[in-house]
Design an enzyme around this catalytic site. Sequence first.
Site, PDB file in Angstrom:
ATOM      1  CB  SER A   6     -16.272  17.698  24.934  1.00 31.08           C
ATOM      2  OG  SER A   6     -15.367  17.711  25.623  1.00 31.08           O
ATOM      3  CG  HIS A  31     -16.028  13.297  21.530  1.00 28.69           C
ATOM      4  ND1 HIS A  31     -15.006  12.856  20.349  1.00 28.69           N
ATOM      5  CD2 HIS A  31     -14.797  14.139  22.826  1.00 28.69           C
ATOM      6  CE1 HIS A  31     -13.547  13.466  21.044  1.00 28.69           C
ATOM      7  NE2 HIS A  31     -13.150  13.675  21.966  1.00 28.69           N
ATOM      8  CG  ASP A  33     -12.905  13.645  25.836  1.00 25.52           C
ATOM      9  OD1 ASP A  33     -11.803  13.123  25.029  1.00 25.52           O
ATOM     10  OD2 ASP A  33     -13.374  14.598  25.840  1.00 25.52           O
ATOM     11  CG  MET A  35      -9.046  11.413  29.585  1.00 26.24           C
ATOM     12  SD  MET A  35      -8.471  13.219  29.972  1.00 26.24           S
ATOM     13  CE  MET A  35      -9.630  13.719  29.131  1.00 26.24           C
ATOM     14  CG  HIS A  64     -10.471  11.452  22.580  1.00 30.23           C
ATOM     15  ND1 HIS A  64     -10.615  12.690  22.350  1.00 30.23           N
ATOM     16  CD2 HIS A  64      -8.983  10.399  22.408  1.00 30.23           C
ATOM     17  CE1 HIS A  64      -8.674  12.711  22.695  1.00 30.23           C
ATOM     18  NE2 HIS A  64      -8.227  11.634  22.601  1.00 30.23           N
ATOM     19  CG  MET A  66      -7.236  10.782  25.715  1.00 31.25           C
ATOM     20  SD  MET A  66      -7.724  12.639  25.925  1.00 31.25           S
ATOM     21  CE  MET A  66      -9.626  12.048  25.902  1.00 31.25           C
ATOM     22  CG  MET A 135      -5.503  15.175  20.045  1.00 31.10           C
ATOM     23  SD  MET A 135      -6.599  15.139  20.611  1.00 31.10           S
ATOM     24  CE  MET A 135      -6.876  16.173  22.326  1.00 31.10           C
ATOM     25  CG  ASP A 173     -11.327  16.365  20.814  1.00 32.12           C
ATOM     26  OD1 ASP A 173     -11.878  17.231  21.634  1.00 32.12           O
ATOM     27  OD2 ASP A 173     -10.804  15.451  21.759  1.00 32.12           O
TER      28      ASP A 173
HETATM   29  C1  DX5 Z   1      -9.473  17.316  25.374  1.00 33.21           C
HETATM   30  C2  DX5 Z   1     -10.154  16.515  24.845  1.00 33.21           C
HETATM   31  C3  DX5 Z   1     -11.267  17.478  24.334  1.00 33.21           C
HETATM   32  C4  DX5 Z   1     -11.548  18.562  25.459  1.00 33.21           C
HETATM   33  C5  DX5 Z   1     -12.332  19.757  24.170  1.00 33.21           C
HETATM   34  O1  DX5 Z   1      -8.049  16.608  26.218  1.00 33.21           O
HETATM   35  O2  DX5 Z   1     -10.048  15.310  24.079  1.00 33.21           O
HETATM   36  O3  DX5 Z   1     -12.151  16.347  23.887  1.00 33.21           O
HETATM   37  O4  DX5 Z   1     -12.875  18.015  25.965  1.00 33.21           O
HETATM   38  O5  DX5 Z   1     -12.466  20.483  25.388  1.00 33.21           O
HETATM   39  P1  DX5 Z   1     -12.924  22.029  24.354  1.00 33.21           P
HETATM   40  O6  DX5 Z   1     -13.828  22.033  23.392  1.00 33.21           O
HETATM   41  O7  DX5 Z   1     -13.048  23.093  25.852  1.00 33.21           O
HETATM   42  O8  DX5 Z   1     -10.810  22.225  24.546  1.00 33.21           O
HETATM   43 ZN    ZN Z   2     -11.806  13.799  22.818  1.00 35.68          ZN
END
Ligand code: DX5
Ligand code: ZN
Length: 214
Positions: A6, A31, A33, A35, A64, A66, A135, A173
Amino acid sequence: MKIAPSLLSCDFSVMGAEIERMDKAGADWMHLDVMDGHFVPNLTFGAPVIKRVRRYTAKPFDVHLMISEPLRYIDDFAAAGADIITFHVECDSDIGATIDKIRDNGILPGLVLKPGTPAEAVFPYLDKLALVLVMTVEPGFGGQSFMADMLPKVRQIKAECARRGLTVLIEADGGIGEATIAQCAAAGVDVCVAGTAVFQADDPAQAIAQLQAY
Ligand code: DX5
Ligand code: ZN
């Protein structure tokens, strides 16, 4: 086990170099993320950033989302070079229309479940999905503790796919590392996201190889 580092845990001032570093360390997917500060209480980056860093690896970009209204942005993420787009079943967009939009762009669609959402929420869409992301932390931040009580959901989704003869990958994840990945493997997870565990490792290549061995 496939491992998707990630980028949330990377040094964003040199994101391209961080992607190259993860590529050389043996990552299977990247990956990313996204947001929006609305669906989750945090902000990261959007399609323009993904487009800029796309050239630093040939590995699949697992994006991903969000965000509250993914349907509005699917074309942008497609143009930016996403290979897989996952979005939340709890979002405000029409789920079926968003999956279709992702498919229309030639991209693999996946649905994501927050910890409080039951497995059954994705069942109506399973035949249209390439992937389901479960998740194992509340979405929004890296570095949280793994929720082992999400694993029965993985087993439920796998069982439903088997019952219907569907091939759908399961991704997990949040909070995954050496101490928690065995449980994911035992539950039948195909792809694990790992932020902290990979980026904070002294030797990311060794960390990824150890996780891939499960
Ligand atoms: C959280 C993200 C994850 C996060 C995982 O909202 O979707 O992808 O970055 O990070 P770790 O592995 O540190 O929990
Ligand atoms: Zn993620």
